[in-house]
Design a protein around this motif. Sequence first.
Motif, PDB file in Angstrom:
ATOM      1  N   GLY A  87       0.814  -1.213   0.000  1.00 21.83           N
ATOM      2  CA  GLY A  87       0.000   0.000   0.000  1.00 21.83           C
ATOM      3  C   GLY A  87       0.849   1.265   0.000  1.00 21.83           C
ATOM      4  O   GLY A  87       2.084   1.225   0.068  1.00 21.83           O
ATOM      5  N   LYS A  88       0.182   2.403  -0.102  1.00 23.90           N
ATOM      6  CA  LYS A  88       0.868   3.687  -0.124  1.00 23.90           C
ATOM      7  C   LYS A  88       1.328   4.074   1.277  1.00 23.90           C
ATOM      8  O   LYS A  88       0.629   3.846   2.259  1.00 23.90           O
ATOM      9  CB  LYS A  88      -0.061   4.774  -0.667  1.00 23.90           C
ATOM     10  N   PHE A  89       2.494   4.687   1.353  1.00 26.79           N
ATOM     11  CA  PHE A  89       2.963   5.282   2.601  1.00 26.79           C
ATOM     12  C   PHE A  89       3.859   6.466   2.257  1.00 26.79           C
ATOM     13  O   PHE A  89       4.290   6.632   1.103  1.00 26.79           O
ATOM     14  CB  PHE A  89       3.706   4.259   3.474  1.00 26.79           C
ATOM     15  N   LEU A  90       4.120   7.277   3.261  1.00 24.15           N
ATOM     16  CA  LEU A  90       4.839   8.532   3.073  1.00 24.15           C
ATOM     17  C   LEU A  90       5.947   8.639   4.117  1.00 24.15           C
ATOM     18  O   LEU A  90       5.718   8.404   5.300  1.00 24.15           O
ATOM     19  CB  LEU A  90       3.857   9.695   3.228  1.00 24.15           C
ATOM     20  N   LEU A  91       7.145   8.987   3.666  1.00 23.59           N
ATOM     21  CA  LEU A  91       8.251   9.256   4.578  1.00 23.59           C
ATOM     22  C   LEU A  91       8.338  10.759   4.833  1.00 23.59           C
ATOM     23  O   LEU A  91       8.204  11.566   3.906  1.00 23.59           O
ATOM     24  CB  LEU A  91       9.574   8.777   3.978  1.00 23.59           C
ATOM     25  N   VAL A  92       8.569  11.123   6.081  1.00 22.20           N
ATOM     26  CA  VAL A  92       8.762  12.528   6.450  1.00 22.20           C
ATOM     27  C   VAL A  92      10.085  12.622   7.204  1.00 22.20           C
ATOM     28  O   VAL A  92      10.214  12.100   8.314  1.00 22.20           O
ATOM     29  CB  VAL A  92       7.615  13.059   7.323  1.00 22.20           C
ATOM     30  N   THR A  93      11.071  13.269   6.605  1.00 25.15           N
ATOM     31  CA  THR A  93      12.378  13.393   7.239  1.00 25.15           C
ATOM     32  C   THR A  93      12.555  14.783   7.826  1.00 25.15           C
ATOM     33  O   THR A  93      12.126  15.779   7.239  1.00 25.15           O
ATOM     34  CB  THR A  93      13.511  13.111   6.234  1.00 25.15           C
ATOM     35  N   MET A  94      13.192  14.822   8.990  1.00 18.12           N
ATOM     36  CA  MET A  94      13.496  16.108   9.619  1.00 18.12           C
ATOM     37  C   MET A  94      14.991  16.214   9.923  1.00 18.12           C
ATOM     38  O   MET A  94      15.406  16.978  10.790  1.00 18.12           O
ATOM     39  CB  MET A  94      12.656  16.311  10.884  1.00 18.12           C
ATOM     40  N   ALA A  95      15.805  15.434   9.200  1.00 22.43           N
ATOM     41  CA  ALA A  95      17.248  15.411   9.430  1.00 22.43           C
ATOM     42  C   ALA A  95      17.926  16.566   8.703  1.00 22.43           C
ATOM     43  O   ALA A  95      17.826  16.679   7.475  1.00 22.43           O
ATOM     44  CB  ALA A  95      17.832  14.084   8.968  1.00 22.43           C
ATOM     45  N   ALA A  96      18.618  17.393   9.440  1.00 23.17           N
ATOM     46  CA  ALA A  96      19.306  18.538   8.848  1.00 23.17           C
ATOM     47  C   ALA A  96      20.371  18.087   7.864  1.00 23.17           C
ATOM     48  O   ALA A  96      21.130  17.152   8.130  1.00 23.17           O
ATOM     49  CB  ALA A  96      19.937  19.395   9.952  1.00 23.17           C
ATOM     50  N   GLY A  97      20.404  18.746   6.720  1.00 21.95           N
ATOM     51  CA  GLY A  97      21.461  18.517   5.758  1.00 21.95           C
ATOM     52  C   GLY A  97      21.225  17.395   4.769  1.00 21.95           C
ATOM     53  O   GLY A  97      21.875  17.358   3.723  1.00 21.95           O
ATOM     54  N   LEU A  98      20.326  16.469   5.059  1.00 24.70           N
ATOM     55  CA  LEU A  98      20.101  15.321   4.178  1.00 24.70           C
ATOM     56  C   LEU A  98      18.976  15.628   3.189  1.00 24.70           C
ATOM     57  O   LEU A  98      17.847  15.903   3.596  1.00 24.70           O
ATOM     58  CB  LEU A  98      19.742  14.076   4.993  1.00 24.70           C
ATOM     59  N   THR A  99      19.283  15.563   1.903  1.00 27.63           N
ATOM     60  CA  THR A  99      18.285  15.841   0.878  1.00 27.63           C
ATOM     61  C   THR A  99      17.269  14.707   0.793  1.00 27.63           C
ATOM     62  O   THR A  99      17.507  13.585   1.269  1.00 27.63           O
ATOM     63  CB  THR A  99      18.945  16.002  -0.494  1.00 27.63           C
ATOM     64  N   MET A 100      16.147  14.991   0.152  1.00 29.88           N
ATOM     65  CA  MET A 100      15.143  13.959  -0.063  1.00 29.88           C
ATOM     66  C   MET A 100      15.719  12.817  -0.884  1.00 29.88           C
ATOM     67  O   MET A 100      15.457  11.639  -0.608  1.00 29.88           O
ATOM     68  CB  MET A 100      13.910  14.551  -0.746  1.00 29.88           C
TER      69      MET A 100
END
Length: 266
Positions: A87-100
Motif C-alpha cells: 500500500g501507499k505510505f509517506l516518509l517525512v524526514t526532519m534530518a538537517a542537511g540530508l536531501t530527499m
Amino acid sequence: MRYGFIGCGNMGGAIARAVCKGAGPENVVLANRTAAKAEKLAAELGCTAASNADVAADCDVIFLGVKPQMMAQMLSGIAPILARRSGKFLLVTMAAGLTMARVREMAGGSYPIIRIMPNTPAALGAGMIQYCADGVSDDQMFGFLGAMAPAGRLDAIPENLIDAASCVSGCGPAWVYQFIEALADGGVAAGLPRAKAQEYATQMVMGSARMVLESGKHPGQLKDEVCSPGGSTIQGVRVLEERAFRGAVTDAVLAAFDKTKEMGKG
C-alpha cells in the motif's frame, strides 16, 4: 491515517505532540532506539509505543526523527520492511542537511517523501516549519498538513533553500534563549529579582515578535519607534552596535549553515 515516529528526541517529540493534537493520539505510534523513552512519551500523550519495524510496516506516514549521522543505519534496518509493503505510505524526514534524494537512497526506494525543518516551539503550537515534497499525492499532503496544523506556521519552500531556513528558525530558538537569559541577567544586575527579570524579558520577546509578524513593518522601523531622541533605549542600541551584535548573530546563522552543509555530506 496512522502516523508513526521513529525517534522521540527533542524534535521528534515536539512534532509528535502536535500530531497527537491534529490526528488524535489513537492514530499515533512512537518508536525509539531506547524503548523506554518512547513508552514514557506515549504514556504522557495517550498514544502507542512500538518498534521501528512496527512503524515501518503499519503506518501511513512515517516521521524519521533521528540525527543525520544515524539515518543510514536506521533506514537500513527498516528498508526490507518498506520494500515489502504493497500500500501507499509517506516518509517525512526532519534530518538537517540530508536531501530527499539521499534519504530515498538510504531507504532503498523512490517513496513519496516530505522534508521538514521544524523547531522545538512546535510542541506548544508556536513552531515555524518549512517543508518540501516529492512524489506526494494530494490526499497524502492533505493528511500531512492537517496533522501538522497544531504545530504552528507551515511554509512550503524549495529544497535548495531549506538548509538556510533551518539555520534561522530551527537553530534560532537556542540563540533567542541566550538573549532572554542575557536580558534577565541585565535586569538582575539592575536590581530586579531573577524570576521577575526572566518573566519581563520573555514576554517582551514574545510581544516584539508578534509586532513584526502582525504589523508588517520592517524590524528597523519598529526599533526606531522605540528609540526616543536622547533616551535610554538608543544608548543601549549604541552599545550593541559597538559590540557588533548584529554581525555576531549573522555569523551564528552562517556558522550553522556551514555545519548543516557538512552534515549533509555524510
